[in-house]
Design a protein around this motif. Structure first.
Motif, mmCIF file in Angstrom:
data_model
loop_
_atom_site.group_PDB
_atom_site.id
_atom_site.type_symbol
_atom_site.label_atom_id
_atom_site.label_comp_id
_atom_site.label_asym_id
_atom_site.label_seq_id
_atom_site.Cartn_x
_atom_site.Cartn_y
_atom_site.Cartn_z
ATOM 1 N N THR A 486 8.203 -15.804 18.915
ATOM 2 C CA THR A 486 8.132 -15.551 17.318
ATOM 3 C C THR A 486 9.450 -15.262 16.709
ATOM 4 N N ILE A 487 10.297 -14.640 17.445
ATOM 5 C CA ILE A 487 11.476 -14.108 16.776
ATOM 6 C C ILE A 487 12.398 -15.152 16.962
ATOM 7 N N LYS A 488 12.357 -16.279 18.089
ATOM 8 C CA LYS A 488 13.320 -17.513 17.824
ATOM 9 C C LYS A 488 12.879 -18.383 16.526
ATOM 10 N N GLU A 489 11.628 -18.539 16.304
ATOM 11 C CA GLU A 489 11.105 -19.598 15.496
ATOM 12 C C GLU A 489 11.567 -18.731 14.181
ATOM 13 N N LYS A 490 11.221 -17.594 13.904
ATOM 14 C CA LYS A 490 11.556 -17.067 12.397
ATOM 15 C C LYS A 490 12.965 -16.380 12.262
ATOM 16 N N MET A 491 13.752 -16.729 13.413
ATOM 17 C CA MET A 491 15.062 -15.973 13.216
ATOM 18 C C MET A 491 15.649 -16.305 11.827
ATOM 19 N N ASP A 492 15.781 -17.510 11.613
ATOM 20 C CA ASP A 492 16.521 -17.997 10.353
ATOM 21 C C ASP A 492 16.147 -18.153 8.969
ATOM 22 N N THR A 493 14.697 -17.687 9.183
ATOM 23 C CA THR A 493 13.849 -17.625 7.909
ATOM 24 C C THR A 493 14.413 -16.692 6.810
ATOM 25 N N LEU A 494 14.608 -16.736 5.664
ATOM 26 C CA LEU A 494 15.050 -15.745 4.490
ATOM 27 C C LEU A 494 13.828 -15.079 4.450
ATOM 28 N N THR A 495 14.120 -13.634 4.373
ATOM 29 C CA THR A 495 12.912 -12.915 3.958
ATOM 30 C C THR A 495 13.339 -11.872 2.641
ATOM 31 N N GLN A 496 12.222 -11.230 2.382
ATOM 32 C CA GLN A 496 12.331 -10.528 0.823
ATOM 33 C C GLN A 496 11.507 -9.397 1.369
ATOM 34 N N ASP A 497 11.974 -8.224 0.598
ATOM 35 C CA ASP A 497 11.394 -7.032 0.954
ATOM 36 C C ASP A 497 10.200 -6.830 0.463
ATOM 37 N N GLU A 498 9.064 -6.277 1.166
ATOM 38 C CA GLU A 498 7.970 -6.157 0.541
ATOM 39 C C GLU A 498 7.889 -4.813 -0.336
ATOM 40 N N PRO A 499 7.043 -4.784 -1.168
ATOM 41 C CA PRO A 499 7.067 -3.597 -2.215
ATOM 42 C C PRO A 499 6.652 -2.360 -1.476
ATOM 43 N N GLU A 500 5.392 -2.603 -0.429
ATOM 44 C CA GLU A 500 5.098 -1.381 -0.026
ATOM 45 C C GLU A 500 5.969 -0.774 1.124
ATOM 46 N N LEU A 501 6.834 -1.450 1.344
ATOM 47 C CA LEU A 501 7.920 -0.815 2.328
ATOM 48 C C LEU A 501 9.089 -0.206 1.874
ATOM 49 N N ARG A 543 25.207 -5.968 14.485
ATOM 50 C CA ARG A 543 24.510 -7.219 15.076
ATOM 51 C C ARG A 543 25.123 -8.515 14.314
ATOM 52 N N CYS A 544 25.672 -8.411 13.383
ATOM 53 C CA CYS A 544 26.326 -9.543 12.702
ATOM 54 C C CYS A 544 27.417 -10.278 13.700
ATOM 55 N N ASP A 545 28.062 -9.314 14.548
ATOM 56 C CA ASP A 545 29.253 -10.075 15.364
ATOM 57 C C ASP A 545 28.591 -10.445 16.529
ATOM 58 N N MET A 546 27.163 -10.512 16.899
ATOM 59 C CA MET A 546 26.789 -11.057 18.031
ATOM 60 C C MET A 546 26.294 -12.399 18.006
ATOM 61 N N PRO A 547 26.150 -13.328 19.028
ATOM 62 C CA PRO A 547 25.769 -14.618 18.907
ATOM 63 C C PRO A 547 24.291 -14.321 18.782
ATOM 64 N N LYS A 548 23.565 -15.622 18.516
ATOM 65 C CA LYS A 548 22.012 -15.658 18.347
ATOM 66 C C LYS A 548 21.463 -15.318 19.489
ATOM 67 N N SER A 549 21.739 -15.759 20.495
ATOM 68 C CA SER A 549 20.955 -15.525 21.726
ATOM 69 C C SER A 549 20.801 -13.893 21.903
ATOM 70 N N HIS A 550 21.932 -13.128 21.836
ATOM 71 C CA HIS A 550 22.077 -11.538 21.950
ATOM 72 C C HIS A 550 21.526 -11.095 20.682
ATOM 73 N N GLN A 551 21.642 -11.709 19.484
ATOM 74 C CA GLN A 551 20.631 -11.101 18.567
ATOM 75 C C GLN A 551 19.187 -11.003 18.895
ATOM 76 N N ILE A 552 18.636 -11.885 19.502
ATOM 77 C CA ILE A 552 17.252 -12.077 19.731
ATOM 78 C C ILE A 552 17.041 -11.086 20.860
ATOM 79 N N GLU A 553 17.876 -10.710 21.850
ATOM 80 C CA GLU A 553 17.554 -9.637 22.806
ATOM 81 C C GLU A 553 17.432 -8.204 22.146
ATOM 82 N N TYR A 554 18.372 -8.089 21.074
ATOM 83 C CA TYR A 554 18.564 -7.206 20.418
ATOM 84 C C TYR A 554 17.255 -6.776 19.542
#
Length: 1395
Positions: A486-501, A543-554
């Motif tokens: 799931t994280i691999k598929e949705k990693m690059d998807t832009l997200t918005q903050d949900e009001p309840e959070l 996290r921003c300095d990590m490659p994509k594979s490392h971010q998934i593991e993170y």
């Protein structure tokens, strides 16, 4: 009024010169007119007051001009006038100086008066000091000794009180505001320098040690510093005085303290420190080493003393002097600087409330002290260790530093300087006594407590920070793949903050993540994690300095940790959770502190345990300081329960045998402190505590330490330290009436009772029933110790009949042990010893014991069968041991007890006879006093001619006349009575020997019937068990000690077993037994002694050690004649075992102290060790000879040995022999006579010099002899060298002519010919070998063999030639020994031939 200005001169001659507007001296008064001029000046003073000095200055200046040439009365008169003027000035100037404005004329006038008066005052004081110094020097030159008396001081008029009065007057004047006399109101420097001179003069003299003088001097200096700006000059002058005058250190230090406190000069001390630093820096460049060392020593001592008085003020000045710690020039200065640091640390930089700056300075000082524990100077290391001890006592060493300080102090235990080792032990003892941890530092207990607390700490940490739930971990493993997908598929998807959070807390977000994961809504969980991440900006940046594979593991790791960690809030409210966490956190912190404390305690105890082996080795040090400090350390370690220190405490016991009384007393005090002292305890409790500690001590000491402990117990009993209460507790522990008493405690208590009974036999006598009922009927150890306890009865001097209850119980106990117990020997030996010690007729009881044992032995043989293989070996071994021990004790009983009783009876009989005859002789004229003195003299004479035993008496029997000549008509004198007593003692000794020969081991006696059994067992070695054979051998040697006939018959068998047996223990026992037999029957063992020498090369170390000890004893006690076999003993000097080598070297050292003993055997040693057949390695030979030769110290012996060794060159045939002889010659210390011997005998060895080894030895000989020698010796060495060079020159010429001839001879005869004279020397080797024991005595002996005497007579009738030079030696000892030099086949005996 004339106007002029008085300028203070630098030199007095300046006042004699005329200058415009300045005062100058017009007339110098002659000495003979001075007194009259003084009278005129006095009248002027009375009329004009202080103004008179303006007119009469020249009169008083004349004193300064004439100086020490004047008489004391003249100088004193002038001084009195000036002193009066100074005192008057104080009163006169006070109203003038208090005026607001002073007129110019008045100011100038009285400024001149003050200058002139003070100039005269200070200069006359200097003149009086110079006069006094000159007088004292004159007295020393004329040789007048003794302390100067008060009358002499009064006569010169310059006493200590006079000097003090002058300083007081000066102080009073300077207190006036004299500066107002100057315009501007500032006193000139010359004036200040002038008035301060008496103060500095006092500082340079011994008078400054007087407190009142010192206080007055520094009061003056304080005024000058405050009012006259003399501070800088004062500091410079004081430092100069410090560097030059040693006795000024303490006064100047006290003065600086006075200036600081009384005059509020807080910076004066630090300024002096800076000036000292500059002065020392300049002295390093200019002054000589000696002056620099003295200056540095004085300044260092001053700084240290000043720091003790003003630690606060000196704290800031340390940075100035601290660099001198790096200087290697003056160790005293380094000691002083380090001492200053110690003072400041203990006073100013201790405690908890220190600022950051103070903490940095404290750590800096501690670092310096730590580093200088390894200083180059032993004195600095010693002092630094003492400084650390002081800091620890004052609790100024941080706990974090104690470990490293201890480790470095342990390293100093191996320091080469004794005072450093002593200080290191003191430091360890101080750290132990003032440790911040506990009063009990037993390492096992501390480690056990630490493990327990660590477990509790781990439990608390788990509760506060729980780990992952195993069930949740399993669930995560099932869903992890879906989460990653799931994280691999949705990693690059832009997200918005949900009001309840947006308003949710972190804990709520965590719970939402868990819930989403449980609902398998992985994308939502991912979104919540990203939202939560925004609350931690740093995490997002990471996290921003990590490659994509490392971010998934993170992200996967974050989700996993949140999911598997259980939520603790589910079962409790938030408030309750917070309270529980706070409580856990508080308890966790407490436990962490406890664990840290226990870890430091364990490390401290472990470090102390590491020091124990090193300190234990110092117990045997030759330095008394090492030993005493080690004893004190182990005493302290015992109180703190350091487990490893028990080894040192036990080893301390051996010091009770030390020849040093201080060491013995130190051990006694230490053991009394450790084991006998009880603080404020009831008597019963104290006795129980002491008994318990002593029992614990007895349980861990070995046999040697037990003997030392017995010695201590004897002293304790004598001093009353062992009380009846202690003895009662020991009895109760032995009987196990005290709860918790183990068998080992019971044995230890009984062993202590044995020690106490030896010092106090009534302890055993009063408890006979207890010993019989419980001791002799208990287990083996109790029986054995009980027998030893009963031995104390022998000191009472009372003997018991054979049917006494003691022997009945002992008999039953011994028989039961013989049959049933696994152990037997020790108890049997103690039982037989007891029987012979206290029984009236001991042989009756022993015969009964032997008969019963033999009966039991036969019964067991009958039960087991008649075959030899079924013989009860163990019972037979025990029976044979008892046989031998009975024989030995019977010998001792007859030789000592019976003989002593016979001697006592003989003495009583002689006393009665002498008393009767004396009464007849003296009659009624004898007074009681004379009778008493005569009795004492006669009794002393009788005792002196008696001996301790029959054996020792028998050895001297031949020297006493055995015939008595008495007359009926004459009266026997006291000398005759003594002779009769001596003869009677000899008869008693002969009677005892006869009993031993006839009635103990002779045929037909009770013991003799077993001799064939012993011989059979020894002869049947292959079929006999080793234990049985060893017992038989020991028993046979004891039978041999009793009877000479048994000894003569058994010696061959004994030596055969000694040579062939493989049983090391038995061979060792037989070697010792041979020594005993030699002492008792030396004539019988003498033919067999050479077999013992062969044991010295035995392969078994234990046998070699025993042989060396035995032969050393016999030779040193002159029981064995020293012959050529002593060379076998010399070989042991280079034995591979260091103990054997050291014992042998000690033997030869002791032999060298017995007259000519070692000198006599030196030719034998050299001959034997140089023998090619023996094949001693050359290196080993040199080690042996270097040591033995160093023991020859007498010049005459060296001279004779030099000549002998030179003569032996002619008989040597091997090159190795030449090298050995030359090496021996190079070892001697040569004087003129020995060098002449060497030169005279050059012909003996000149043909051997071509050998490189020989020439090297002679070169070494000449070089060593020339070093630091007198001119005469150097001349002889040069002569020897020249002759050796001549020999080489002649040999080179001869070699060219005879090369072909020598080649042909070598082809014909394979045997090497060392010299052309070998043929001439051969007949001498055909002589019969001399067996004289004194054949190597120095020359001029009278007991020379007939052949030698004949040879000498022939030598005196003709001139010595080259062919018969060896036949005509003047050394008779060498002629006797020359055949033994190097073994050659002997030819027929006959008369000597001449070629």
């Amino acid at each position: 009024m004339s106007t002029f200005e008085f300028n203070i001169p630098l030199k007095k001659d300046e006042l004699l010169e005329c200058h415009a507007g300045q005062y100058h001296v017009e007339d110098v008064v002659q000495p003979r007119l001075l007194l009259s001029k003084f009278q005129d000046a006095a009248r002027a003073y009375n009329s004009d007051g202080v103004d008179y000095i303006l007119e009469h200055f020249d009169t008083y200046f004349s004193i300064i001009v004439h100086g020490t040439k004047l008489e004391w009365n003249v100088i004193n008169k002038g001084y009195e006038h000036i002193l009066r003027t100074v005192k008057a000035l104080c009163t006169f100037l006070e109203p003038i100086l208090q005026e607001k404005e002073i007129e110019s004329d008045v100011r100038t006038k009285y400024l001149n008066v003050v200058k002139m008066t003070m100039y005269l005052f200070t200069q006359i004081i200097k003149t009086k000091d110079a006069k006094l110094t000159a007088d004292n020097s004159t007295k020393l030159t004329l040789g007048k000794k003794g302390k100067k008396t008060a009358e002499e001081d009064d006569l010169c008029g310059w006493t200590e009180s006079d000097k003090l009065n002058s300083l007081i007057s000066l102080h009073q004047l300077l207190q006036q505001p004299l500066s107002r006399l100057w315009d501007p109101p500032l006193a000139e420097d010359n004036f200040v320098s002038m008035v301060v001179e008496p103060c500095y003069g006092a500082l340079e003299n011994q008078i400054i040690k007087t407190k009142t003088v010192r206080e007055t001097v520094f009061q003056i200096l304080g005024v000058l510093i405050k009012k006259y700006n003399h501070g800088t000059a004062c500091i410079i002058k004081l430092v100069q005085i410090l560097q030059m005058v040693e006795h000024s250190i303490s006064p100047i230090c006290a003065g600086v303290v006075q200036l600081t406190k009384d005059f509020n000069l807080g910076t004066f001390g630090p300024q002096m420190v800076r000036e000292i630093a500059e002065a020392l820096a300049s002295s390093e460049e200019e002054n000589s080493a000696g002056t620099e060392q003295g200056a540095a020593r004085n300044c260092g001592a001053f700084l240290l003393e000043l720091t003790k008085e003003l630690p606060k003020e000196m704290t800031g000045a340390m940075a100035t002097i601290q660099p001198y710690l790096e200087s290697d020039e003056s160790y005293t200065l380094r000691i002083s600087v380090l001492g200053m640091m110690c003072e400041i640390l203990s006073v100013e930089l201790s405690g908890e409330g220190l600022s950051d700056e103070q903490r940095i300075q404290r750590d800096d000082f501690l670092d310096d002290l730590y580093e200088h524990m390894h200083d180059l100077s032993a004195y600095v290391r010693h002092k630094v260790l003492q400084f650390w001890s002081r800091l620890q006592k004052q609790n100024c060493v941080p706990v974090a530093r104690q470990q490293i300080v201890l480790e470095r102090a342990i390293g100093r235990l191996c320091d080469k300087a004794a005072l450093v080792r002593k200080a290191a032990i003191q430091l360890l003892k101080t750290f132990l006594e003032y440790n911040p941890f506990s009063g009990h530092l037993k390492l096992e207990v501390l480690e056990e407590q630490l493990a327990k607390e660590l477990k509790i700490l781990e439990d608390l940490q788990k509760k506060l920070n729980p780990g992952p739930d195993p069930e949740l971990v399993k669930k995560w493993e099932k869903v992890e793949k879906d989460v990653v997908k799931t994280i691999k598929e949705k990693m690059d998807t832009l997200t918005q903050d949900e009001p309840e959070l947006s308003q949710a807390t972190v804990e709520n977000l965590y719970e939402s993540i868990r819930q989403s994961l449980r609902d398998k809504n992985y994308y939502k969980a991912f979104l919540i994690v990203k939202h939560t991440e925004r609350m931690y900006p740093d995490a997002k940046l990471l996290r921003c300095d990590m490659p994509k594979s490392h971010q998934i593991e993170y992200f996967v790791a974050l989700l996993r940790n949140i999911f598997i960690i259980p939520d603790r809030r589910q079962s409790m409210s938030l408030t309750q959770q917070c309270e529980n966490e706070l409580a856990l956190q508080k308890r966790l912190e407490e436990k962490e502190g406890v664990v840290a404390f226990l870890q430091e305690s364990a490390n401290f105890s472990r470090t102390m345990s590491e020091a124990v082996p090193l300190i234990n080795s110092l117990l045997m040090s030759k330095q008394a300081g090492d030993v005493s400090e080690a004893i004190d350390f182990f005493t302290a370690a015992h109180h703190f329960k350091i487990e490893s220190a028990k080894i040192g405490v036990a080893n301390m016991l051996m010091l009770v045998w030390s020849p040093d009384q201080d060491k013995r007393e130190a051990v006694e005090r230490a053991y009394r402190t450790m084991y006998l002292e009880c603080a404020n305890l009831p008597e019963r409790t104290c006795a129980f505590t002491v008994a318990q500690s002593l029992v614990a001590l007895a349980a861990r000491v070995d046999r040697g330490s037990a003997l030392a402990l017995e010695h201590l117990v004897d002293k304790w009993v004598a001093k009353g330290d062992i009380t009846p209460a202690h003895i009662q507790v020991f009895w109760e522990m032995f009987l196990k009436k005290i709860n918790g008493t183990t068998d080992m405690d019971s044995y230890a208590a009984l062993s202590f009772l044995v020690m106490i009974a030896k010092a106090k036999p009534s302890v055993a006598l009063a408890n006979l029933e207890v010993i019989q009922s419980y001791g002799l009927t208990g287990d083996y150890n109790s029986r054995n110790l009980s027998a030893q306890l009963l031995m104390a009865l022998s000191k009472k001097g009372q003997r018991y009949p054979p049917d006494h209850a003691i022997f009945t119980t002992l008999f039953d106990s011994l028989m039961e042990t013989y049959i049933k117990f696994n152990k037997f020997v020790s108890f049997a030996a103690n039982s037989i010893d007891l029987i012979y010690a206290i029984c009236d007729i001991p042989d009756v009881v022993c015969v009964k014991i032997l008969a019963e044992m033999y009966k039991k032995l036969e019964e067991n043989m009958e039960n087991d069968g008649e075959e030899e293989s079924s013989m009860p070996t163990e019972l037979l071994t025990r029976f044979i041991f008892v046989l031998g021990h009975v024989a030995l004790q019977q010998l001792i009983y007859l030789d000592i007890n019976v003989y002593s009783e016979l001697r006592r009876r003989n003495q009583v009989r002689e006393e009665r006879k002498a008393e009767e005859k004396k009464k007849k002789k003296i009659g009624a004229f004898a007074t009681p006093l004379r009778r008493g003195r005569a009795d004492d003299l006669r009794r002393q004479t009788l005792m002196n001619v008696s001996n301790a035993s029959a054996s020792s008496r028998g050895q001297r029997a031949a020297s006493v006349t055995s015939s008595k000549q008495t007359s009926a008509n004459t009266t026997m004198t006291e000398d005759e009575a003594g002779l009769e007593g001596a003869v009677a003692d000899d008869a008693d000794a002969e009677y005892v020997r006869g009993v031993c020969e006839r009635d103990v081991a002779a045929p037909g006696t009770a013991l003799a019937r077993y001799v064939p059994l012993l011989r059979h067992l020894l002869a049947a070695a292959p079929r006999c068990p080793p234990a049985l054979q060893a017992a038989a051998a020991l028993a046979l040697t004891r039978f041999m000690l009793v009877s000479s006939s048994v000894c003569e018959d058994g010696l061959q068998l004994m030596v055969t077993i000694l040579k062939r047996s493989k049983n090391v223990s038995m061979r060792t026992n037989l070697t010792i037994a041979f020594a005993d037999l030699t002492l008792r029957f030396p004539n019988l063992t003498q033919p067999w002694t050479h077999h013992i020498y062969h044991i010295l090369s035995d392969e078994e170390l234990e046998v070699r050690q025993c042989a060396v000890k035995m032969l050393s004893f016999l030779v040193l006690h002159e029981m064995v004649r020293v012959k050529g076999q002593i060379a076998d003993m010399a070989l042991c000097c280079a034995d591979k075992d260091p103990n054997v080598a050291s014992m042998t070297k000690l033997f030869f050292k002791q032999l060298s102290q017995k007259g000519n003993a070692l000198y006599n055997v030196m030719p034998d040693i050299i001959s034997r060790l140089s023998d090619p057949e023996l094949n001693v390695p050359e290196e080993q030979y040199r080690i042996i000879m270097k040591f033995i030769t160093s023991l020859i110290q007498k010049d005459r012996q060296m001279e004779a040995l030099v000549e002998k060794l030179c003569q032996r060159f002619k008989l040597s045939t091997e090159e190795r022999q030449w090298r050995d002889l030359a090496y021996c010659l190079s070892l001697f210390t040569y004087n003129e006579r020995s060098l002449k011997k060497l030169i005279e005998n050059l012909d003996c060895y000149k043909d051997k010099l071509h050998c490189k080894g020989v020439m090297d030895s002679f070169t070494t000989l000449m070089n060593n002899t020339s070093k630091m020698a007198k001119n005469e010796i150097k001349t002889l060495v040069t002569e020897l060298g020249d002759k050796i060079e001549e020999c080489f020159a002649v040999r080179e010429n001869e070699e060219g002519e005879t090369e072909q001839t020598n080649g042909e001879e070598m082809e014909k005869d394979d045997a090497p010919k060392a010299t052309p004279r070998r043929k001439a020397a051969a007949p001498r080797r055909q002589r019969v070998r001399s067996e004289s024991p004194d054949e190597n005595e120095p020359p001029n002996r009278e007991n020379i063999s007939h052949s030698v005497r004949k040879s000498k007579r022939k030598v005196t009738q003709r001139t010595r030639t080259a062919t018969n030079e060896s036949d005509e030696s003047d050394d008779e000892d060498f002629e006797k020994k020359e055949e033994e030099v190097f073994k050659k086949p002997a030819t027929r005996k006959g008369s000597r031939r001449r070629n």
